[in-house]
Scaffold this motif. Structure first.
Motif, short mmCIF file in Angstrom:
data_model
loop_
_atom_site.label_atom_id
_atom_site.label_comp_id
_atom_site.label_asym_id
_atom_site.label_seq_id
_atom_site.Cartn_x
_atom_site.Cartn_y
_atom_site.Cartn_z
N GLY A 30 0.80 -1.22 0.00
CA GLY A 30 0.00 0.00 0.00
C GLY A 30 0.84 1.27 0.00
N LEU A 31 1.77 1.40 0.93
CA LEU A 31 2.54 2.64 1.03
C LEU A 31 3.58 2.72 -0.10
N GLY A 32 4.14 1.57 -0.46
CA GLY A 32 5.13 1.55 -1.54
C GLY A 32 4.50 1.93 -2.86
N ASP A 50 10.34 -5.91 -4.58
CA ASP A 50 9.45 -6.58 -3.61
C ASP A 50 9.66 -8.09 -3.74
N LEU A 51 9.19 -8.81 -2.72
CA LEU A 51 9.11 -10.27 -2.81
C LEU A 51 7.91 -10.68 -3.66
N ASP A 52 6.91 -9.84 -3.68
CA ASP A 52 5.67 -10.09 -4.41
C ASP A 52 5.89 -9.71 -5.88
N VAL A 53 6.16 -10.73 -6.69
CA VAL A 53 6.55 -10.47 -8.08
C VAL A 53 5.38 -9.89 -8.88
N THR A 69 12.88 -8.45 -8.32
CA THR A 69 12.57 -9.23 -7.13
C THR A 69 13.69 -9.03 -6.12
N CYS A 70 13.33 -8.77 -4.88
CA CYS A 70 14.37 -8.57 -3.86
C CYS A 70 13.82 -8.92 -2.49
N ASP A 71 14.54 -9.80 -1.79
CA ASP A 71 14.26 -10.03 -0.38
C ASP A 71 15.18 -9.11 0.40
N VAL A 72 14.62 -8.07 1.00
CA VAL A 72 15.47 -7.04 1.62
C VAL A 72 16.23 -7.55 2.84
N SER A 73 15.85 -8.74 3.34
CA SER A 73 16.57 -9.29 4.49
C SER A 73 17.86 -9.99 4.06
N ASP A 74 18.15 -9.98 2.77
CA ASP A 74 19.33 -10.63 2.21
C ASP A 74 20.27 -9.54 1.69
N ASN A 98 11.28 0.62 2.51
CA ASN A 98 9.92 0.64 3.04
C ASN A 98 9.35 -0.76 3.29
N ALA A 99 9.98 -1.80 2.76
CA ALA A 99 9.43 -3.16 2.93
C ALA A 99 9.30 -3.46 4.43
N GLY A 100 8.22 -4.13 4.80
CA GLY A 100 8.06 -4.46 6.21
C GLY A 100 6.89 -5.39 6.44
N GLY A 121 14.26 -9.29 9.79
CA GLY A 121 14.88 -9.25 8.46
C GLY A 121 14.27 -8.18 7.58
N ALA A 122 12.96 -8.11 7.55
CA ALA A 122 12.30 -7.12 6.68
C ALA A 122 12.39 -5.72 7.28
N ASN A 123 12.07 -5.61 8.57
CA ASN A 123 11.87 -4.28 9.17
C ASN A 123 13.18 -3.58 9.56
N THR A 149 10.93 3.60 6.20
CA THR A 149 9.61 3.61 6.82
C THR A 149 9.72 2.98 8.21
N ALA A 150 9.66 3.83 9.23
CA ALA A 150 9.54 3.33 10.61
C ALA A 150 8.04 3.23 10.88
N SER A 151 7.56 3.86 11.91
CA SER A 151 6.13 3.78 12.26
C SER A 151 5.92 4.60 13.53
N PHE A 196 -1.73 4.53 11.55
CA PHE A 196 -2.39 3.51 10.74
C PHE A 196 -2.71 4.11 9.37
N ALA A 197 -2.27 3.41 8.32
CA ALA A 197 -2.47 3.90 6.95
C ALA A 197 -3.01 2.77 6.10
N GLU A 198 -3.76 3.14 5.06
CA GLU A 198 -4.42 2.15 4.20
C GLU A 198 -3.41 1.23 3.53
P1 NAD Z 1 1.90 -3.87 2.85
O1 NAD Z 1 1.80 -5.21 3.49
O2 NAD Z 1 0.84 -3.44 1.92
O3 NAD Z 1 3.30 -3.72 2.09
C1 NAD Z 1 4.51 -4.27 2.57
C2 NAD Z 1 5.28 -4.80 1.36
O4 NAD Z 1 6.56 -5.25 1.81
C3 NAD Z 1 4.57 -6.00 0.72
O5 NAD Z 1 4.40 -5.77 -0.67
C4 NAD Z 1 5.51 -7.16 0.99
O6 NAD Z 1 5.53 -8.14 -0.04
C5 NAD Z 1 6.86 -6.45 1.11
N1 NAD Z 1 7.84 -7.22 1.87
C6 NAD Z 1 7.68 -7.79 3.08
N2 NAD Z 1 8.81 -8.42 3.44
C7 NAD Z 1 9.70 -8.22 2.44
C8 NAD Z 1 11.06 -8.62 2.22
N3 NAD Z 1 11.72 -9.35 3.13
N4 NAD Z 1 11.66 -8.22 1.09
C9 NAD Z 1 10.99 -7.49 0.16
N5 NAD Z 1 9.72 -7.10 0.30
C10 NAD Z 1 9.07 -7.46 1.43
O7 NAD Z 1 2.03 -2.85 4.06
P2 NAD Z 1 2.44 -1.31 4.06
O8 NAD Z 1 1.62 -0.65 5.08
O9 NAD Z 1 2.48 -0.73 2.70
O10 NAD Z 1 3.91 -1.42 4.66
C11 NAD Z 1 4.99 -0.62 4.22
C12 NAD Z 1 5.81 -0.20 5.42
O11 NAD Z 1 5.05 0.70 6.20
C13 NAD Z 1 6.21 -1.32 6.37
O12 NAD Z 1 7.55 -1.14 6.76
C14 NAD Z 1 5.27 -1.15 7.54
O13 NAD Z 1 5.83 -1.67 8.72
C15 NAD Z 1 5.18 0.36 7.56
N6 NAD Z 1 4.04 0.95 8.27
C16 NAD Z 1 2.77 0.70 7.86
C17 NAD Z 1 1.72 1.32 8.52
C18 NAD Z 1 0.29 1.10 8.12
O14 NAD Z 1 -0.62 1.37 8.93
N7 NAD Z 1 0.02 0.67 6.89
C19 NAD Z 1 1.97 2.19 9.58
C20 NAD Z 1 3.28 2.43 9.95
C21 NAD Z 1 4.31 1.82 9.28
#
Ligand code: NAD
Length: 244
Positions: A30-32, A50-53, A69-74, A98-100, A121-123, A149-151, A196-198
Motif C-alpha cells: 500500500g505505502l510503496g 518486492d518479494l511479491d513479483v 525481485t528482492c528479499d530485503v533481508s538478504d 519501506n518493505a516491512g 529481516g524485513a523491518n 519507513t519506521a512507524s 495507521f495507513a491504508e
Molecule cells: P503492505 O503489506 O501493503 O506492504 C509491505 C510490502 O513489503 C509487501 O508488498 C511485501 O511483499 C513487502 N515485503 C515484506 N517483506 C519483504 C522482504 N523481506 N523483502 C521485500 N519485500 C518485502 O504494508 P504497508 O503498510 O504498505 O507497509 C509498508 C511499510 O510501512 C512497512 O515497513 C510497515 O511496517 C510500515 N508501516 C505501515 C503502517 C500502516 O498502517 N500501513 C503504519 C506504519 C508503518
C-alpha cells in the motif's frame, strides 16, 4: 505512465524529480505503491522491488518503471538491486526503504523464532542492508536521499506487537544517529513514522480500529510526506518526519 500515476504528484509537476532515479522497496504494498506513483508523477524513474513479483510488476508497469525481485533481508539481494538500478537507469538518487511486515508473535509462550527472524529481516535488516548497499551509488551521484519507513510504533508503546515496536524503534534510532553522520556527504537519511495507513498490513486490525474509532490515513498522505522529503521541502535539521 498511466493517468493514475500522473495524478499522484501532489501538484509538484513532472520537473521536481526529473532525471532522478528512485528505488522503492516493498513497492507492491500500500505505502510503496502510493509512493512509487508520487515519485513517478514528480518525474523520477522508479525501480520497484518486492518479494511479491506479480504485485511489484503491476506497480512498475503503472509508473513506467522497472521491477526487481528482492528479499530485503538478504544483503546480497540488496546489492544486486542497486546494481540493477545503476545498470538500468545510470545511477540512484533516492532510496525509499519501506518493505516491512507485522511480527505476529510475542516474546512469551507466543514466541515464534521464524516469525521473529522474518520481521527483523524485513523491518530492520532491510533498512540497514539497503542503506549499506545504496550508499556507494548515492556518493557516486554527489549525494541523495534515503527514507526509511519506521512507524508510530517506533515512537510509542505497542503492546499489540512489542517486537514490531522494537524493530521500528531501532529504525528511528538509526535515523537519529545516521542522519547527522551522512549529512556532510550530501546524503539525507530520514525515517517516517506513519500512524495507521491504508494497506494490507492493517487488514487483521480493521475491526479493532473501527471499534475504537481509530483513524486510518490514506496511503497518499504518507507518499506525500516522502515526496516532500526527497524534493527537499523538508531539509536542514529535519532528519526525522512524522506522517499522520
Ligand atoms: P503492505 O503489506 O501493503 O506492504 C509491505 C510490502 O513489503 C509487501 O508488498 C511485501 O511483499 C513487502 N515485503 C515484506 N517483506 C519483504 C522482504 N523481506 N523483502 C521485500 N519485500 C518485502 O504494508 P504497508 O503498510 O504498505 O507497509 C509498508 C511499510 O510501512 C512497512 O515497513 C510497515 O511496517 C510500515 N508501516 C505501515 C503502517 C500502516 O498502517 N500501513 C503504519 C506504519 C508503518
Amino acid at each position: 505512465m498511466t493517468a493514475e500515476a500522473r495524478a499522484a504528484g501532489s501538484g509538484r509537476g513532472p520537473a521536481a524529480l526529473h532525471g532522478k532515479v528512485a528505488i522503492v522497496t516493498g513497492g507492491a504494498g500500500g505505502l510503496g505503491r502510493a509512493t512509487a506513483l508520487a515519485l513517478a508523477a514528480a518525474g523520477a524513474e522508479v525501480v520497484v522491488a518486492d518479494l511479491d513479483v506479480e504485485g511489484g510488476r503491476e506497480v512498475a508497469d503503472l509508473v513506467g518503471g522497472s521491477f526487481r525481485t528482492c528479499d530485503v533481508s538478504d544483503l546480497d539481494a540488496n546489492r544486486a538491486l542497486v546494481d540493477f538500478a545503476v545498470e538500468r537507469c545510470g545511477g540512484v538518487d533516492i532510496a525509499f526503504l519501506n518493505a516491512g511486515v507485522a511480527t505476529g508473535c510475542g516474546v512469551a509462550d507466543d514466541f515464534d523464532l521464524a516469525r521473529y527472524r522474518r520481521a527483523m529481516g524485513a523491518n530492520l535488516d532491510g533498512v540497514v542492508f539497503g542503506t549499506h548497499a545504496v550508499l556507494p551509488a548515492l556518493r557516486a551521484r554527489g549525494g541523495g536521499s534515503i527514507v526509511a519507513t519506521a512507524s508510530l510504533a517506533g515512537l510509542a508503546s505497542v503492546p499489540l506487537d512489542p517486537l514490531y515496536g522494537a524493530n521500528k524503534h531501532a529504525v528511528v534510532g538509526l535515523a537519529r544517529s545516521l542522519g547527522p553522520a551522512l549529512a556532510p556527504d550530501g546524503i539525507r537519511f530520514n525515517a517516517i513514522c506513519p500512524g495507521f495507513a491504508e494497506s494490507r498490513i492493517i487488514d487483521p486490525l480493521r475491526d479493532m480500529l473501527s471499534a475504537q474509532g481509530m483513524p486510518v490515513i490514506p496511503a497518499e498522505v504518507v507518499a506525500d510526506t516522502v515526496l516532500r522529503i526527497v524534493t527537499g521541502d523538508d531539509t536542514g535539521e529535519c532528519w526525522f518526519v512524522q506522517a499522520g
